[in-house]
Design an enzyme around this catalytic site. Structure first.
Site, PDB file in Angstrom:
ATOM      1  N   ARG A 225       0.823  -1.204   0.000  1.00  0.00           N
ATOM      2  CA  ARG A 225       0.000   0.000   0.000  1.00  0.00           C
ATOM      3  C   ARG A 225       0.860   1.259   0.000  1.00  0.00           C
ATOM      4  O   ARG A 225       0.563   2.221  -0.714  1.00  0.00           O
ATOM      5  CB  ARG A 225      -0.956  -0.027   1.194  1.00  0.00           C
ATOM      6  CG  ARG A 225      -2.114  -0.974   0.954  1.00  0.00           C
ATOM      7  CD  ARG A 225      -2.992  -1.200   2.164  1.00  0.00           C
ATOM      8  NE  ARG A 225      -4.138  -2.030   1.783  1.00  0.00           N
ATOM      9  CZ  ARG A 225      -5.008  -2.545   2.633  1.00  0.00           C
ATOM     10  NH1 ARG A 225      -4.876  -2.311   3.930  1.00  0.00           N
ATOM     11  NH2 ARG A 225      -6.013  -3.285   2.198  1.00  0.00           N
TER      12      ARG A 225
ATOM     13  N   TYR B 195      -6.122  -0.833  -6.933  1.00  0.00           N
ATOM     14  CA  TYR B 195      -5.576  -2.070  -6.363  1.00  0.00           C
ATOM     15  C   TYR B 195      -4.917  -1.843  -5.013  1.00  0.00           C
ATOM     16  O   TYR B 195      -4.756  -0.722  -4.557  1.00  0.00           O
ATOM     17  CB  TYR B 195      -4.673  -2.813  -7.339  1.00  0.00           C
ATOM     18  CG  TYR B 195      -3.453  -2.151  -7.928  1.00  0.00           C
ATOM     19  CD1 TYR B 195      -2.938  -0.951  -7.481  1.00  0.00           C
ATOM     20  CD2 TYR B 195      -2.787  -2.792  -8.982  1.00  0.00           C
ATOM     21  CE1 TYR B 195      -1.809  -0.385  -8.042  1.00  0.00           C
ATOM     22  CE2 TYR B 195      -1.651  -2.245  -9.555  1.00  0.00           C
ATOM     23  CZ  TYR B 195      -1.160  -1.035  -9.073  1.00  0.00           C
ATOM     24  OH  TYR B 195      -0.032  -0.509  -9.635  1.00  0.00           O
ATOM     25  N   GLU B 196      -4.594  -2.950  -4.349  1.00  0.00           N
ATOM     26  CA  GLU B 196      -4.086  -2.941  -2.966  1.00  0.00           C
ATOM     27  C   GLU B 196      -5.069  -2.275  -2.002  1.00  0.00           C
ATOM     28  O   GLU B 196      -4.667  -1.602  -1.056  1.00  0.00           O
ATOM     29  CB  GLU B 196      -2.705  -2.262  -2.880  1.00  0.00           C
ATOM     30  CG  GLU B 196      -1.643  -2.905  -3.727  1.00  0.00           C
ATOM     31  CD  GLU B 196      -1.473  -4.395  -3.457  1.00  0.00           C
ATOM     32  OE1 GLU B 196      -1.829  -4.848  -2.359  1.00  0.00           O
ATOM     33  OE2 GLU B 196      -1.007  -5.113  -4.358  1.00  0.00           O
ATOM     34  N   GLY B 197      -6.343  -2.491  -2.233  1.00  0.00           N
ATOM     35  CA  GLY B 197      -7.377  -1.889  -1.403  1.00  0.00           C
ATOM     36  C   GLY B 197      -7.785  -0.551  -1.974  1.00  0.00           C
ATOM     37  O   GLY B 197      -6.994   0.397  -1.981  1.00  0.00           O
TER      38      GLY B 197
END
Length: 590
Positions: A297, A441-443
């Site tokens: 993140r 992406y990645e949350g």
């Protein structure tokens, strides 16, 4: 074709003048013998050469060709294999890896500078090693000594890569819904069966093996996220002596055709009774995977900064050369048919916004890196705990604010070019496409905002928040602190708003989701104001040494404080309007 040049002067300013990183490293025993100012400078210089001259020239050609899939095999664009071979010779994958297993053991403050260069040069190329670095971090933190000894050295070396296999077609944010199964085998391994989607670097032709970290459920696992375990599943099985054995039952079913980052293979991965080994404790896999996810993140947040820097460099060069119309105050270049567009107020607004947000983001990323170094290496337990609290608080801000404002900056850069910004040859439209994924992406950034407000601010009644704002207030009380009045006002608004939301959420849980995105942005603008004030303070003391550089710092800080920080006023009003208007329509009325 646009060129990318690593912003070394500004990186040196942030590391050495703003944060005095060498002094920090000198007092941390684990770093004192491995890195100093000279070492850092040598690494930055070499990183600039690798990213600017080796990797950046492949950015557009990689986008044009894209990753290719045929008969279950992925091939990367022309030039990627050769560049990757040169890249790993420098040990870049293991830059901040555990030295006990072959990593270089460098501090995160230094690694974030390198990551920014890498993303600015070529986001698709960067992702292959970024996933490897994150996988190494998870293995180092949670795997057994046997697994670490087997997998980490070739991964740090770059001969093997890593991937993160979480998402399934029906389970994205809600990982408790995953269906991938892990059956225990008599030899202590597990048989992994299931399918994962959106797997960055799930297959490629750059490395001899790919080490997949896979979330799966054991037969007796509890329902939901508490029943998830983490497994290491190599593409090629590994013998006890570390040599490669037979292919595992792992295959790439297809790759996605995407808006951007086209040279990065985004794969559908199938596990058909593949052999895997448990990482950490059974049913504790989500916590272990979050070690990697939190690294990714921050890394993906830095993608937003890197793309914004690349866009800014091109936009400034174009604005200095492109002549159109006359300045509002009269001809600036009377010997030419028109003036360079950099004289026009709106162009300057866009360029200064890009400069202020990118340099502010660089300082913030370095600050988060500083806290990661303190959390990992400090001998003072209280200092470690404070740093870890700040890392948890600031990681969602870094991921979401860097990428939201990174897209804004790339759009501004494209706009500076006018019609040419829409044309592929100039590179701006690719940057807009490439950076857009970083918000997803990645949350997704909406999830990051919920995490910040719900879990990191309100859940502990603002304790972590005040750990951070206390540092801002301490700085603002210094006699020579610039913009102290603006900082006091901004912090007061942030703290008062946090308390107001605490009260509102006690009776209406919708208030958290309704406010979260605006709250994260407000938080980000306040954080950047503090860092810009600190940069202005340093620049003010040293202005006589280099008027061009330090004068630009002070002028940019002034622009940020007076033109960008006031955005918090509208964000505050939007939040205080509450959640009611979000629920004025039924689902059928949309």
């Amino acid at each position: 074709m646009p060129e990318f040049n690593a912003p070394l002067r500004d990186m040196r300013f942030v590391l050495h003048e703003l944060f005095d990183a060498p002094a920090l490293w000198a007092r941390l025993p684990a770093l004192a013998d491995s890195v100093d100012a000279a070492t850092a400078e040598a690494i930055l210089e070499e990183a600039a050469k690798v990213t600017s001259h080796l990797i950046a020239p492949l950015n557009r050609s990689g986008d044009e060709e894209g990753a290719q899939w045929q008969d279950g095999q992925v091939s990367t664009p022309i030039g990627f294999k050769q560049a990757y071979a040169t890249y790993i010779e420098g040990g870049w994958v293991g830059l901040s890896g555990n030295a006990d297993f072959g990593g270089m053991g460098m501090p995160k403050m230094l690694a974030v500078q390198f990551e920014e260069m890498l993303y600015g040069a070529n986001s698709s190329f960067a992702l292959y090693s970024a996933l490897s670095s994150g996988a190494c971090l998870a293995l180092d933190a949670h795997a057994s000594e046997t697994l670490k000894s087997l997998y980490l050295p070739p991964m740090y070396e770059g001969r093997w890569a890593g991937s993160m296999c979480l998402t399934e077609a029906h389970a994205g944010t809600d990982l408790g819904l995953i269906r991938t199964r892990a059956e225990p085998m008599a030899d202590g391994s597990f048989s992994i069966t299931g399918s994962k989607i959106f797997i960055t670097g799930g297959d490629q032709d750059l490395t001899e093996n790919i080490v997949h970290l896979v979330l799966a459920k054991l037969p007796d696992a509890p329902a939901g996220p508490k029943g998830i375990s983490l497994f290491v599943v190599p593409k090629v099985l590994v013998n006890a002596d570390g040599s490669l054995g037979n292919p595992n039952a792992v295959s790439c079913g297809s790759i996605e055709h995407k808006m951007g980052i086209k040279a990065s293979a985004t794969c559908v991965m199938n596990f058909d009774g593949a052999s895997g080994w448990l990482v950490g404790e059974a049913n504790k896999g989500l916590a272990a995977m979050f070690t990697m996810m939190n690294y990714e993140r921050l890394s993906i947040g830095i993608q937003g900064i890197g793309c914004a820097e690349a866009s800014y460099q091109s936009a400034v060069a174009y604005a200095r050369e492109r002549v159109q119309s006359r300045a509002p105050t009269g001809a600036v270049a009377p010997d030419k048919a028109a003036d360079p567009i950099i004289v026009h107020p709106d162009v300057r607004r866009m360029l200064l916004s890009m400069k202020a947000m990118t340099e502010g983001g660089r300082a913030f990323a370095s600050y988060v890196g500083q806290q990661l170094d303190l959390a990992k290496f400090s001998n003072d337990a209280r200092e470690r705990d404070t740093a870890q609290t700040l890392v948890a608080l600031l990681t969602p801000v870094a991921k979401a604010f860097f990428t939201d404002t990174g897209l804004e900056s790339c759009i501004n850069g494209q706009q500076v070019f006018g019609g040419h910004g829409y044309i592929r040859e100039w590179g701006q439209e690719q940057l807009v496409r490439d950076v857009r994924i970083a918000q997803i992406y990645e949350g997704t950034n909406g999830i990051q905002a919920l995490d910040l407000l719900g879990r990191k601010v309100l859940a502990d009644n603002g304790f972590a928040l005040r750990q951070f704002t206390g540092q801002i207030l301490d700085f603002a009380q210094q006699p020579d602190a610039p913009y102290s009045a603006q900082l006091f006002d901004a912090v007061q608004r942030l703290e008062d708003l946090s308390d107001w939301l605490q009260d509102k959420a006690a009776t209406n849980r919708n208030e958290i989701g309704a406010a979260s995105v605006e709250y994260l942005h407000l938080f980000g603008y306040v954080a950047y104001a503090w860092l810009w004030a600190r940069m202005a303070q340093v620049a003010g003391h040293k202005r006589g040494e280099d008027e061009a550089f330090y004068g630009a710092k002070i002028a940019t800080a002034d622009f940020y404080i007076h033109r960008l920080l006031p955005r918090i006023l509208s964000l505050e009003q939007s939040i205080r309007a509450g959640s009611a208007s979000l629920y004025g329509l039924s689902a059928e009325q949309f």
